[in-house]
Scaffold this motif. Structure first.
Motif, short mmCIF file in Angstrom:
data_model
loop_
_atom_site.label_atom_id
_atom_site.label_comp_id
_atom_site.label_asym_id
_atom_site.label_seq_id
_atom_site.Cartn_x
_atom_site.Cartn_y
_atom_site.Cartn_z
N VAL A 52 0.87 -1.26 0.07
CA VAL A 52 0.01 -0.04 0.02
C VAL A 52 0.91 1.32 0.16
N MET A 53 1.83 1.43 0.90
CA MET A 53 2.76 2.24 0.90
C MET A 53 3.66 2.59 -0.51
N ALA A 54 3.87 1.49 -1.16
CA ALA A 54 4.36 1.72 -2.38
C ALA A 54 3.63 2.29 -3.60
N VAL A 102 0.81 3.97 -2.86
CA VAL A 102 0.43 5.37 -2.64
C VAL A 102 1.72 6.35 -3.12
N GLY A 103 2.86 6.07 -2.49
CA GLY A 103 4.11 6.90 -2.70
C GLY A 103 4.09 7.04 -4.22
N ASN A 104 4.27 5.97 -4.88
CA ASN A 104 4.63 6.23 -6.21
C ASN A 104 3.45 6.85 -7.08
N THR A 105 2.12 6.56 -6.90
CA THR A 105 1.12 7.24 -7.47
C THR A 105 1.26 8.60 -7.04
N LEU A 106 1.46 9.18 -5.92
CA LEU A 106 1.55 10.66 -5.60
C LEU A 106 2.44 11.34 -6.53
N ILE A 107 3.85 10.34 -6.62
CA ILE A 107 5.01 10.97 -7.56
C ILE A 107 4.36 11.15 -8.96
N VAL A 108 3.54 10.05 -9.46
CA VAL A 108 3.13 10.30 -10.80
C VAL A 108 2.33 11.49 -11.00
N ILE A 109 1.36 11.58 -10.12
CA ILE A 109 0.17 12.74 -10.11
C ILE A 109 0.88 14.13 -10.08
N VAL A 110 1.85 14.41 -8.87
CA VAL A 110 2.39 15.53 -8.70
C VAL A 110 3.35 16.09 -10.09
N THR A 111 3.97 15.02 -10.68
CA THR A 111 4.94 15.22 -11.67
C THR A 111 4.09 15.56 -12.93
N ILE A 112 2.61 15.32 -13.18
CA ILE A 112 2.07 15.58 -14.28
C ILE A 112 1.43 17.04 -13.85
N PHE A 121 11.29 11.48 -16.32
CA PHE A 121 11.95 10.25 -16.19
C PHE A 121 11.59 9.66 -14.69
N LEU A 122 11.60 10.32 -13.78
CA LEU A 122 11.05 10.15 -12.50
C LEU A 122 9.67 9.37 -12.35
N ARG A 123 8.69 10.13 -13.27
CA ARG A 123 7.53 9.77 -13.46
C ARG A 123 7.55 8.28 -13.95
N ASN A 124 8.26 8.26 -14.93
CA ASN A 124 8.20 6.93 -15.70
C ASN A 124 8.56 5.90 -14.70
N LEU A 125 9.65 6.17 -13.90
CA LEU A 125 10.16 5.27 -12.85
C LEU A 125 9.15 4.77 -11.70
N SER A 126 8.29 5.78 -11.57
CA SER A 126 7.34 5.45 -10.21
C SER A 126 6.35 4.90 -10.89
N PHE A 127 5.95 5.06 -12.27
CA PHE A 127 4.97 4.03 -12.88
C PHE A 127 5.42 2.72 -12.96
N LEU A 128 6.59 2.39 -13.06
CA LEU A 128 7.32 1.21 -13.39
C LEU A 128 7.17 0.39 -12.23
N GLU A 129 7.35 1.32 -10.93
CA GLU A 129 7.19 0.73 -9.61
C GLU A 129 6.04 0.34 -9.20
N ILE A 130 4.93 1.07 -9.65
CA ILE A 130 3.74 0.44 -9.31
C ILE A 130 3.23 -0.84 -10.20
N CYS A 131 3.70 -0.81 -11.33
CA CYS A 131 3.52 -2.03 -12.15
C CYS A 131 4.36 -3.29 -11.58
N TYR A 132 5.56 -3.09 -11.25
CA TYR A 132 6.74 -4.17 -10.80
C TYR A 132 6.09 -4.65 -9.46
N THR A 133 5.66 -3.97 -8.67
CA THR A 133 4.90 -4.56 -7.46
C THR A 133 3.76 -5.26 -7.47
N SER A 134 3.02 -4.78 -8.54
CA SER A 134 1.60 -5.44 -8.78
C SER A 134 1.81 -6.73 -9.72
N VAL A 135 2.87 -6.88 -10.10
CA VAL A 135 3.05 -8.22 -10.70
C VAL A 135 3.10 -9.47 -9.73
N THR A 136 3.88 -9.06 -8.77
CA THR A 136 4.04 -10.14 -7.71
C THR A 136 3.37 -10.02 -6.29
#
Length: 317
Positions: A36-38, A40-50, A62-77
């Motif tokens: 949940v922390m991952a 929320v934190g990465n979604t906030l980064i995506v939102i504020v950088t947009i 690039f940070l926005r891309n990285l945060s979106f990647l982290e959301i996908c990355y954690t949601s896979v496993t």
């Protein structure tokens, strides 16, 4: 065992948490909290950088891309990991295992490439500031991000096809939390030497090579920073890189330990611990690292979420 006594695998049994069968609630709570922390934190980064006009720069793209990647990355496993922690049978279908491995590799390789792109962005910004606007324009940034995703897709599909076209007619148990490359490949009822060589070669090309590019970029960055005449200039330049350096250290420190050693030399216990670090802890800490060490991100969060939550942050303009 003769082939007549073997049953072809239709599902994979994940035994990563078998040591905690009597305490499954505790790891469930911990993994769920970090997930949940991952998110929320990465979604906030995506939102504020947009939404924040002050963050419309290549570094935050690039940070926005990285945060979106982290959301996908954690949601896979992690969702499947959480389900298994509450289930008596900790299994995943054979097709589900293939899909999980494919997307996990896709997001992991893409992140390796993207981290090297982010290092190059900092190199141009600090070592060639007068050329930065031209060198890192919107089209160039988009192509670099697209290139990272393309490499991730090609490598992931290549790995998955090469592994899941092998015969799996023996054991279906792996001592892991998810379908990672080497644990699954060990289940194949055939010689996998060629597959191991191919995966090691790919690892060198798309994990180690980006890491070496990052080291080269930062060696040039540090050399440039040390030649700056003012202490304030050196501090400002280094502060723009420190968050990325910490993230790179966390991600690559664990990934290289797992994927750069031969499968025969890998310890199941240590690999499970390292896997938890880069699948659970790293995506959780990345937005925290970038937020705590970056005043622009903190100001954007204050403007987006509200001044009542961040009254201590003073933003100019």
């Amino acid at each position: 065992m003769g082939k007549g006594n073997q049953t072809c695998v239709t599902e994979i049994e994940l035994l990563g948490f078998s040591d905690f069968q009597s305490l499954q609630v505790l790891p469930f709570v911990l993994v769920f909290t970090f997930y949940v922390m991952a998110l929320v934190g990465n979604t906030l980064i995506v939102i504020v950088t947009i939404t924040d006009s002050a963050l419309q720069t290549p570094m935050y793209f690039f940070l926005r891309n990285l945060s979106f990647l982290e959301i996908c990355y954690t949601s896979v496993t992690l969702p499947k990991m959480l389900v298994n922690l509450l289930s008596e049978t900790q299994t995943i279908s054979f097709a589900g295992c293939a899909a999980q491995m494919c997307f996990f590799a896709l997001f992991g390789i893409t992140e390796c490439c993207l981290l090297s792109v982010m290092a190059y962005d900092r190199y141009v910004a600090i070592c060639h500031p007068l050329q930065y606007t031209l060198s890192m324009n919107q089209m160039v940034c988009a192509r670099m991000a697209a290139g990272s995703w393309t490499i991730g897709i090609l490598v992931a599909f290549g790995h998955t096809i090469s592994i899941f076209t092998l015969p799996f007619c023996g054991s279906n148990r792996i001592s892991h939390f998810f379908c990672d490359v080497f644990p699954v490949m060990r289940l194949a009822s055939t010689d996998t030497h060629k597959n191991e060589v191919a995966i090691t070669t790919t690892t060198i090309l798309f994990i180690l090579s980006p890491f070496l590019l990052i080291l080269l970029s930062y060696s040039l960055i540090i050399s440039t920073i040390l030649r700056m005449p003012s202490a304030e200039g050196r501090h400002r330049a280094f502060s723009t890189c420190s968050s990325h350096l910490i993230v790179v250290s966390l991600f690559y420190g664990t990934a290289l330990l797992i994927y750069m050693q031969p499968s025969s030399a890998q310890s199941q216990g240590s690999n499970r611990f390292l896997s938890l670090v880069y699948t659970v802890l790293t995506p959780t800490f990345n937005p925290v690292i970038y937020s705590l060490r970056n005043k622009e991100i903190k100001c954007a969060l204050r403007n987006t979420i509200g001044r009542k939550m961040f009254p201590q942050i003073i933003c100019m303009g």
